[in-house]
Design a protein around this motif. Structure first.
Motif, mmCIF file in Angstrom:
data_model
loop_
_atom_site.group_PDB
_atom_site.id
_atom_site.type_symbol
_atom_site.label_atom_id
_atom_site.label_comp_id
_atom_site.label_asym_id
_atom_site.label_seq_id
_atom_site.Cartn_x
_atom_site.Cartn_y
_atom_site.Cartn_z
ATOM 1 N N CYS A 62 0.795 -0.935 0.169
ATOM 2 C CA CYS A 62 0.167 0.182 -0.003
ATOM 3 C C CYS A 62 1.320 1.483 0.295
ATOM 4 C CB CYS A 62 -1.160 -0.245 0.960
ATOM 5 S SG CYS A 62 -2.043 -1.428 2.053
ATOM 6 N N PRO A 63 0.686 2.329 -1.059
ATOM 7 C CA PRO A 63 1.786 3.205 -1.063
ATOM 8 C C PRO A 63 0.965 4.197 -0.236
ATOM 9 C CG PRO A 63 0.489 3.922 -3.141
ATOM 10 C CD PRO A 63 0.497 1.640 -1.992
ATOM 11 N N PRO A 64 1.923 4.859 -0.058
ATOM 12 C CA PRO A 64 1.490 6.363 0.920
ATOM 13 C C PRO A 64 0.740 7.376 0.508
ATOM 14 C CG PRO A 64 4.428 7.119 0.500
ATOM 15 C CD PRO A 64 4.166 5.136 0.375
ATOM 16 N N ARG A 65 -0.505 7.963 1.329
ATOM 17 C CA ARG A 65 -1.453 8.521 0.818
ATOM 18 C C ARG A 65 -1.255 9.665 1.336
ATOM 19 N NH1 ARG A 65 -4.229 5.554 3.874
ATOM 20 N NH2 ARG A 65 -5.969 6.259 5.236
ATOM 21 N N LEU A 66 -1.473 10.989 0.533
ATOM 22 C CA LEU A 66 -1.370 12.214 0.740
ATOM 23 C C LEU A 66 -2.906 12.837 1.963
ATOM 24 C CD1 LEU A 66 -0.810 14.909 -1.936
ATOM 25 C CD2 LEU A 66 0.375 14.070 0.097
ATOM 26 N N LEU A 67 -2.793 13.087 3.274
ATOM 27 C CA LEU A 67 -3.330 13.845 3.856
ATOM 28 C C LEU A 67 -4.105 15.164 3.568
ATOM 29 C CD1 LEU A 67 -2.323 12.199 6.992
ATOM 30 C CD2 LEU A 67 -4.361 10.920 6.124
ATOM 31 N N LEU A 83 1.181 28.581 0.951
ATOM 32 C CA LEU A 83 0.217 28.001 0.527
ATOM 33 C C LEU A 83 -0.012 26.410 1.961
ATOM 34 C CD1 LEU A 83 0.290 27.559 -3.449
ATOM 35 C CD2 LEU A 83 -0.053 29.728 -1.302
ATOM 36 N N GLY A 84 0.953 26.047 2.520
ATOM 37 C CA GLY A 84 0.195 24.895 3.221
ATOM 38 C C GLY A 84 1.288 23.932 3.536
ATOM 39 N N ILE A 85 0.781 22.485 4.153
ATOM 40 C CA ILE A 85 1.971 21.747 4.641
ATOM 41 C C ILE A 85 1.401 20.414 4.420
ATOM 42 C CG2 ILE A 85 2.801 20.378 6.894
ATOM 43 C CD1 ILE A 85 2.888 23.507 8.085
ATOM 44 N N LEU A 86 1.785 19.657 3.314
ATOM 45 C CA LEU A 86 1.708 18.637 3.387
ATOM 46 C C LEU A 86 2.129 16.738 4.597
ATOM 47 C CD1 LEU A 86 2.499 18.270 -0.260
ATOM 48 C CD2 LEU A 86 -0.255 18.677 0.278
ATOM 49 N N THR A 87 1.075 15.928 4.651
ATOM 50 C CA THR A 87 1.705 14.863 5.480
ATOM 51 C C THR A 87 0.941 14.103 4.914
ATOM 52 O OG1 THR A 87 -0.276 15.357 6.354
ATOM 53 C CG2 THR A 87 1.008 16.268 7.378
ATOM 54 N N ALA A 88 1.086 12.857 5.445
ATOM 55 C CA ALA A 88 0.813 11.220 4.800
ATOM 56 C C ALA A 88 0.458 10.350 5.282
ATOM 57 C CB ALA A 88 2.171 10.925 3.730
ATOM 58 N N THR A 89 0.341 9.550 5.536
ATOM 59 C CA THR A 89 -0.377 8.042 5.946
ATOM 60 C C THR A 89 -0.268 6.402 5.153
ATOM 61 O OG1 THR A 89 -2.416 6.902 7.955
ATOM 62 C CG2 THR A 89 -2.183 8.054 6.092
ATOM 63 N N ASP A 90 -0.509 5.899 5.966
ATOM 64 C CA ASP A 90 0.158 4.149 5.022
ATOM 65 C C ASP A 90 -0.835 3.777 5.665
ATOM 66 O OD1 ASP A 90 1.221 2.010 3.974
ATOM 67 O OD2 ASP A 90 3.210 3.125 3.366
ATOM 68 N N ASP A 91 -1.661 1.938 5.093
ATOM 69 C CA ASP A 91 -2.421 1.787 5.440
ATOM 70 C C ASP A 91 -1.347 -0.062 5.822
ATOM 71 O OD1 ASP A 91 -4.561 2.868 4.912
ATOM 72 O OD2 ASP A 91 -4.949 2.457 3.547
ATOM 73 N N ASP A 92 -0.126 0.307 5.316
ATOM 74 C CA ASP A 92 0.163 -0.756 6.131
ATOM 75 C C ASP A 92 0.925 -0.976 7.236
ATOM 76 O OD1 ASP A 92 0.227 -2.329 2.829
ATOM 77 O OD2 ASP A 92 1.457 -0.998 2.317
ATOM 78 N N PHE A 102 8.116 8.999 6.026
ATOM 79 C CA PHE A 102 7.762 10.033 4.626
ATOM 80 C C PHE A 102 8.227 10.373 3.969
ATOM 81 C CE2 PHE A 102 3.544 8.404 6.562
ATOM 82 C CZ PHE A 102 3.257 6.649 6.100
ATOM 83 N N THR A 103 8.959 11.025 2.860
ATOM 84 C CA THR A 103 9.031 11.900 2.211
ATOM 85 C C THR A 103 8.436 12.346 0.074
ATOM 86 O OG1 THR A 103 10.814 9.787 0.610
ATOM 87 C CG2 THR A 103 11.610 10.908 2.842
ATOM 88 N N PHE A 104 8.777 13.546 0.606
ATOM 89 C CA PHE A 104 8.277 13.944 0.149
ATOM 90 C C PHE A 104 8.780 14.940 -1.094
ATOM 91 C CE2 PHE A 104 5.389 13.738 3.487
ATOM 92 C CZ PHE A 104 4.595 13.694 3.013
ATOM 93 N N THR A 105 8.542 15.003 -2.925
ATOM 94 C CA THR A 105 9.175 15.443 -3.856
ATOM 95 C C THR A 105 8.189 15.558 -4.580
ATOM 96 O OG1 THR A 105 10.030 13.289 -4.909
ATOM 97 C CG2 THR A 105 11.644 14.386 -3.414
ATOM 98 N N LEU A 106 8.663 17.074 -5.250
ATOM 99 C CA LEU A 106 7.541 17.331 -6.784
ATOM 100 C C LEU A 106 8.351 15.912 -7.924
ATOM 101 C CD1 LEU A 106 7.842 20.438 -7.172
ATOM 102 C CD2 LEU A 106 5.549 20.018 -6.975
ATOM 103 N N ALA A 107 7.147 15.576 -8.116
ATOM 104 C CA ALA A 107 7.162 14.553 -9.317
ATOM 105 C C ALA A 107 7.767 14.959 -10.672
ATOM 106 C CB ALA A 107 5.960 13.725 -10.377
ATOM 107 N N PRO A 108 8.968 14.607 -11.117
ATOM 108 C CA PRO A 108 9.777 15.069 -12.805
ATOM 109 C C PRO A 108 8.537 15.341 -13.518
ATOM 110 C CG PRO A 108 10.505 12.565 -11.819
ATOM 111 C CD PRO A 108 9.402 12.878 -10.879
ATOM 112 N N ALA A 124 11.587 16.788 8.291
ATOM 113 C CA ALA A 124 12.067 15.236 8.838
ATOM 114 C C ALA A 124 10.589 15.867 9.429
ATOM 115 C CB ALA A 124 12.582 14.761 9.127
ATOM 116 N N GLU A 125 10.801 16.729 10.692
ATOM 117 C CA GLU A 125 9.603 16.991 11.690
ATOM 118 C C GLU A 125 8.936 16.502 12.064
ATOM 119 O OE1 GLU A 125 11.832 20.796 10.432
ATOM 120 O OE2 GLU A 125 12.868 18.705 10.752
ATOM 121 N N ILE A 126 7.766 17.488 10.947
ATOM 122 C CA ILE A 126 6.687 17.274 10.671
ATOM 123 C C ILE A 126 6.430 16.628 11.038
ATOM 124 C CG2 ILE A 126 4.720 18.198 9.677
ATOM 125 C CD1 ILE A 126 6.954 20.302 7.698
ATOM 126 N N ASP A 127 4.908 16.579 11.366
ATOM 127 C CA ASP A 127 3.895 15.194 11.866
ATOM 128 C C ASP A 127 4.775 14.723 12.776
ATOM 129 O OD1 ASP A 127 1.661 14.104 11.872
ATOM 130 O OD2 ASP A 127 1.856 13.167 10.269
#
Length: 992
Positions: A62-67, A83-92, A102-108, A124-127
């Motif tokens: 299960c890939p992580p998904r944005l909250l 504009l805002g802060i992105l966080t994520a979760t994962d069902d595994d 989790f790590t966040f980057t702009l998609a190529p 890294a310290e967020i959430d």
């Protein structure tokens, strides 16, 4: 097997297997309990249970998904901003390293301008150390350049599993541009009749700003048009539903207080077209996703096409071929606006929560549902079942050209099948519209006021009725109560109006209230399409089959392509009825799990057999010949005539069937491969060589004379007709060849008799305390017998028509009338008396009616006239079941009790006489002031005194107060009609 997520099967040797993959992240998916029950064949049956506990080990699947929030706002022209802060979760399972950090980057894959405008700052310290990212703009943004930006963000978990998610950035508009004059065209497609005023969309002026509605006012340029209404604050236009077809030119002026502009011209042309009931009834839904109605409609006009709707119309024309003249767009609608950039945070006031709706429903796929009908060269519309099937045959081509996923369902059906509640519900019940797959509903559609849907693309508006498909699972329409329409009578029948409603006069080979042809011949390569199976439970399908071969596909409902375009779980829904080595077999696939059942009997070639397929919430059942034969003295169960199997997964709410045409006798396309669709069993790859007759779905007879689409098949059963025509048996104009190929015989129409069915039968009138006893020269099958007679009565009579009984009348089959309602009772069952009545049709209308009763084992059937729809009722006790320990069992466990008819006194017509010392005391259940005619027992003609006292099948022994003929006194003798009306006597009733 009970439990185990419905994914566990067990074979006869106790081998336990999974029939589909398991998902730990599904509800209750981490641990499952399956109880395997073994049941012996003793009476009573004994059982033992083995409990299996199945634990699923997590894998990082299960890939992580944005909250939320993932829809962010920035004001037009604002400097670089957070504009805002992105966080994520994962069902595994996080403890196994399948979750944060989790790590966040702009998609190529983002376009170059996104990298120039947006930046992601990972921290890294967020959430609480799970990781997050700040979203920033790099410079001021202009809404007229970008209304919104969809930025793809890659989120990766600690195990390296990544997913790309969209983040929508809305540029909030400011009124920084003046407006210019513009023109708009509205295309209004409406049904006949009244209703509320129709919304046409908004007056349009050319203005790059789109959130400045609160700064504008709208006015008529001259006197208001009496048939149109303008809302001055919003610019919305409404039209009276009394509009005639034609073109209306409207002139408006618009003012903007911020720019101090006044009286800017804005002209609107309204083109009104009336949709005919035929266009509505022959329309087919095409749902496309992901897209919106506005996207599809942009650039399209009814005259010149263009845009997405134009492309869709061109594909439909190609699919139908040379027979197509025009494609009519009947209805276009979709869900709520998914374009969040169109929602102003300040106007209208209700929009303050609209952005939250967008955020919370970001995973909802936008869709557009388009209903199309095709007019043929001759002017008529193509059958909707045929059109639906042709589109299904070319579904992959349709998806390729449109570059969208396509479903040939309306959105209501899609949401029903997935257990969803419609996000686009407008409070309109689908039961308000008759099924578009039933062109006979044209008359009723004409009077229905349908809600209208507006698709506004600024330069144009398209306004159409919102159609949905009704699943008329158990609806039996009384057609003779309607006025005559083009579809009242089938197969060339002529509709005439009578004092009792409309009636069909049928040509040869067709019969019944609508002139249906009930049989069709298939010769090893033929096929025919009829209406789809209903998706509801319970559903009962029955047919009569005559086959020359032991292996054949009888009917099929499933995908119309040899390979699946979208392999997915659950397996693609499919149902097939086929012969395998002479044994009838049913295959079912879908969300309820695979089901395969076969009856332990062999169908004899050249002989007619009746098959019943019944599905309910417990499981599936297949019955042969009503379970009326094969009851030997030592028979302890019904396995020789019926097979039952429970659903593998009975908890699902999805439809058991699909909406594709039901194919008979063979397939119009290459046979689908079981592996491609996830099926557990394969079809028989041989078409039928033989006949299908009396196909009935939930009580409704299916016309086989004019199927929606067919090839290499003929109406009627040609082999059966040839069996009588080529030999010494000739049935004439009023007889039908029956009995199969080895023992053909003539079955005369009710009211006719003789070798060529050319002699009319003689009716008798039942007087007070009337009856007749007949000694039979044959003994009807104790488990399988039929009664038939004609009856004519007026009012609401009560009494007995006919009884077959044993010597002491302990076991009997009766046909009687109760307050004008025909009923049959069987007093030889485990629960005492079994009764079935025709509540929907009181027979006291003065017309001749043919009543038929069938006792077949535990099952009791009664019908009147053609037995179509509400003219037939049945108690199929063989389908009464209960579930125990995961198995499905018959509610009636013991064999049926025989009715061994007393040859001397076993048949009574009229009331039941009571004698004392050879003297008549009274007549019970006395039926008076009625006439009966053409009495038959198990197909054999019974003498009807006083005109006929004996035949080869019986001899009258006692009779009382039976009068030959069915005359009546002149009812007009005491009736006066005012001129210009005159009195007409309609059998004991005067009519002016």
């Amino acid at each position: 097997v009970v439990g185990g997520w419905g994914a566990v099967t067990v074979d006869a040797d106790g081998g336990v297997r999974l029939w589909r993959a398991l998902d730990r992240e599904a509800p209750g998916g981490e641990v499952g309990v399956a109880r395997v029950v073994a049941v012996d064949e003793g009476r009573p049956s004994l059982s033992s249970t083995a409990t299996l506990t199945i634990t699923l080990t997590d894998v990082n699947d299960c890939p992580p998904r944005l909250l939320p929030p993932t829809v962010l706002h920035v004001r037009e022209g604002a400097p670089a901003s957070l504009l805002g802060i992105l966080t994520a979760t994962d069902d595994d399972v996080w403890a196994l390293g399948h979750g944060p950090p989790f790590t966040f980057t702009l998609a190529p894959s983002n376009p170059a301008h996104v990298f120039n405008i947006i930046s992601i700052n990972y921290q890294a310290e967020i959430d609480s150390g799970r990781g997050g990212a700040e979203v920033w703009t790099r410079a001021p943004l202009d809404r007229e350049e970008h209304r919104q930006l969809v930025t793809e963000v890659v989120v990766t978990d600690a195990g390296g599993l990544a997913a790309t998610h969209p983040v929508t950035i809305i540029i909030d508009d400011i009124n920084d541009n003046p407006m210019k004059p513009a023109a708009k065209t509205v295309y209004l497609c409406k049904t006949q009749g009244g209703g509320a005023d129709a919304a046409l969309g908004r007056v349009y002026v050319e203005d790059p700003d789109d959130w400045d509605l609160q700064d504008k006012t709208f006015e008529w340029a001259g006197p208001p048009h009496p048939l149109f209404t303008l809302q001055p604050n919003t610019g919305d236009i409404f039209a009276s539903m009394q509009l005639r077809e034609g073109r209306y030119e409207l002139q408006f002026v618009v003012s903007d207080r911020v720019w101090a502009q006044r009286n800017v011209e804005a002209n609107v042309s309204v083109v009104v077209r009336h949709l005919t009931p035929e266009a509505l009834a022959h329309a087919v839904p095409v749902t496309l996703m992901p897209t919106t109605p506005a996207t599809l409609t942009a650039g399209w006009t009814p005259m010149h096409g263009g845009g997405g709707l134009g492309t869709l119309s061109e594909i439909v024309m190609q699919v139908v071929g040379k027979a197509a003249k025009t494609v009519e767009i009947v209805s276009v609608y979709g869900g709520p606006a998914r374009d969040a950039s169109a929602i102003s945070p300040t106007f209208p006031k209700a929009a303050s929560h609209a952005s939250n709706v967008v955020q919370s429903s970001q995973t909802v796929t936008p869709f557009a549902c388009v209903w199309v009908s095709v007019r043929q060269m001759g002017g008529s519309f193509i059958d909707p079942v045929k059109l639906h099937g042709l589109l299904a045959l070319h579904l992959q081509h349709l998806e390729k050209v449109m570059n969208l996923k396509v479903a040939l369902e309306d959105t209501h059906t899609l949401e029903e099948n997935s257990g969803m509640t419609s996000p686009a519900s407008f409070g309109f019940s689908p039961s308000d519209v008759s099924s578009p797959h039933n062109p006979s509903s044209v008359a009723s559609l004409a009077s229905v006021v349908l809600p209208l849907q507006v698709v506004d693309t600024n330069l144009t508006s398209l306004v159409t009725p919102r159609l949905t498909r009704a699943h008329d699972c158990h609806t039996h329409t009384r057609y003779e109560d309607e006025t005559c329409t083009l579809t009242s009578c089938l197969n060339g029948g002529r509709c005439v109006s009578t004092h009792q409603g409309s009636r069909c006069v049928c040509p040869g080979e067709s019969w019944g209230s609508r002139c249906k042809i009930l049989a069709r011949t298939f010769s090893r390569s033929g096929w025919a399409w009829v209406r789809p199976l209903p998706p509801c439970l319970p559903t009962t399908l029955s047919l009569r089959l005559l086959t020359h071969v032991p292996d054949a596909l009888i009917l099929y409902s499933g995908p119309l392509s040899p390979a699946s375009a979208h392999p997915h779980y659950p397996p693609t829904p499919m149902v097939a009825l086929q012969l395998v080595g002479g044994h009838p077999q049913v295959l079912l696939e879908g969300a309820r799990g695979p089901a395969k059942l076969q009856v332990n009997t062999t169908l004899k070639p050249g002989t007619w057999h009746t098959l019943h397929l019944h599905l309910n919430t417990q499981g599936v059942m297949l019955m042969v010949d009503h379970c009326g034969h094969g009851w030997r003295v030592n028979k302890t169960d019904d396995s020789h005539c019926i097979a039952r199997i429970p659903w593998a997964n009975s908890r699902v709410t999805e439809s058991w069937s699909s909406s594709v045409p039901l194919q008979l006798g063979g397939l119009a396309h290459p046979y689908p491969q079981a592996a491609d669709f996830g099926w557990s069993a394969a079809l028989v790859y041989q078409p039928l060589d033989g006949c299908i007759s009396h196909l009935t779905v939930n009580g409704q007879l299916v016309d086989l004379g004019e199927p929606s689409y067919s090839a290499a098949s003929m109406k009627g059963c040609q082999p059966q007709e040839a069996a009588c025509g080529d030999g010494p048996v000739t049935c004439g104009l009023r007889g039908q060849c029956v009995g199969g190929l080895e023992s053909p015989k003539c079955d005369c129409q009710p009211g006719w008799m003789g070798p060529a069915c050319a002699t009319p039968t003689v009716p008798v009138a039942l007087g007070q305390a009337s009856f007749a006893k007949v000694a039979l020269s044959f003994i009807p099958d104790p488990y399988d017998m039929t009664l038939q007679l004609r009856m004519r009565t007026r009012g609401l009579p009560n009494g007995l028509l006919m009884q077959l009984s044993t010597s002491k009348q302990s076991h009997a089959l009766k046909l009687h009338v109760r307050s004008g309602v025909m009923c049959s009772t069987m007093s030889c069952t485990e629960w005492g008396v079994q009764e079935v009545c025709l509540e929907g049709i009181p027979l006291g209308d003065g017309s001749w009616h043919t009543i038929r009763v069938g006792r077949h084992g535990h099952n009791l059937i009664i019908s009147v006239d053609d037995g179509d729809g509400w003219r037939k009722n049945e108690t199929l006790a063989s389908f009464f079941t209960t579930t125990s320990l995961g198995d499905i069992q018959a509610l009636v466990a013991l064999p049926p009790l025989p009715i061994t008819v007393d040859k001397q006194d076993g048949l009574v017509m009229g009331g039941i006489p009571e004698f004392e010392s050879l003297s008549l005391v009274t007549v019970h259940d006395d039926l008076q002031n009625s006439c009966i005619d053409d009495v038959r027992v198990s197909g054999h003609p019974i003498p009807l005194p006083p005109s006929v006292n004996g035949t080869n099948w019986g001899q009258v022994t006692t009779l009382r107060n039976l009068k030959q003929g069915c005359s009546s006194r002149d009812s007009c003798s005491n009736t006066t009609c005012l001129p210009p009306l005159s009195c007409h006597d309609i059998w004991r009733q005067a009519t002016c």
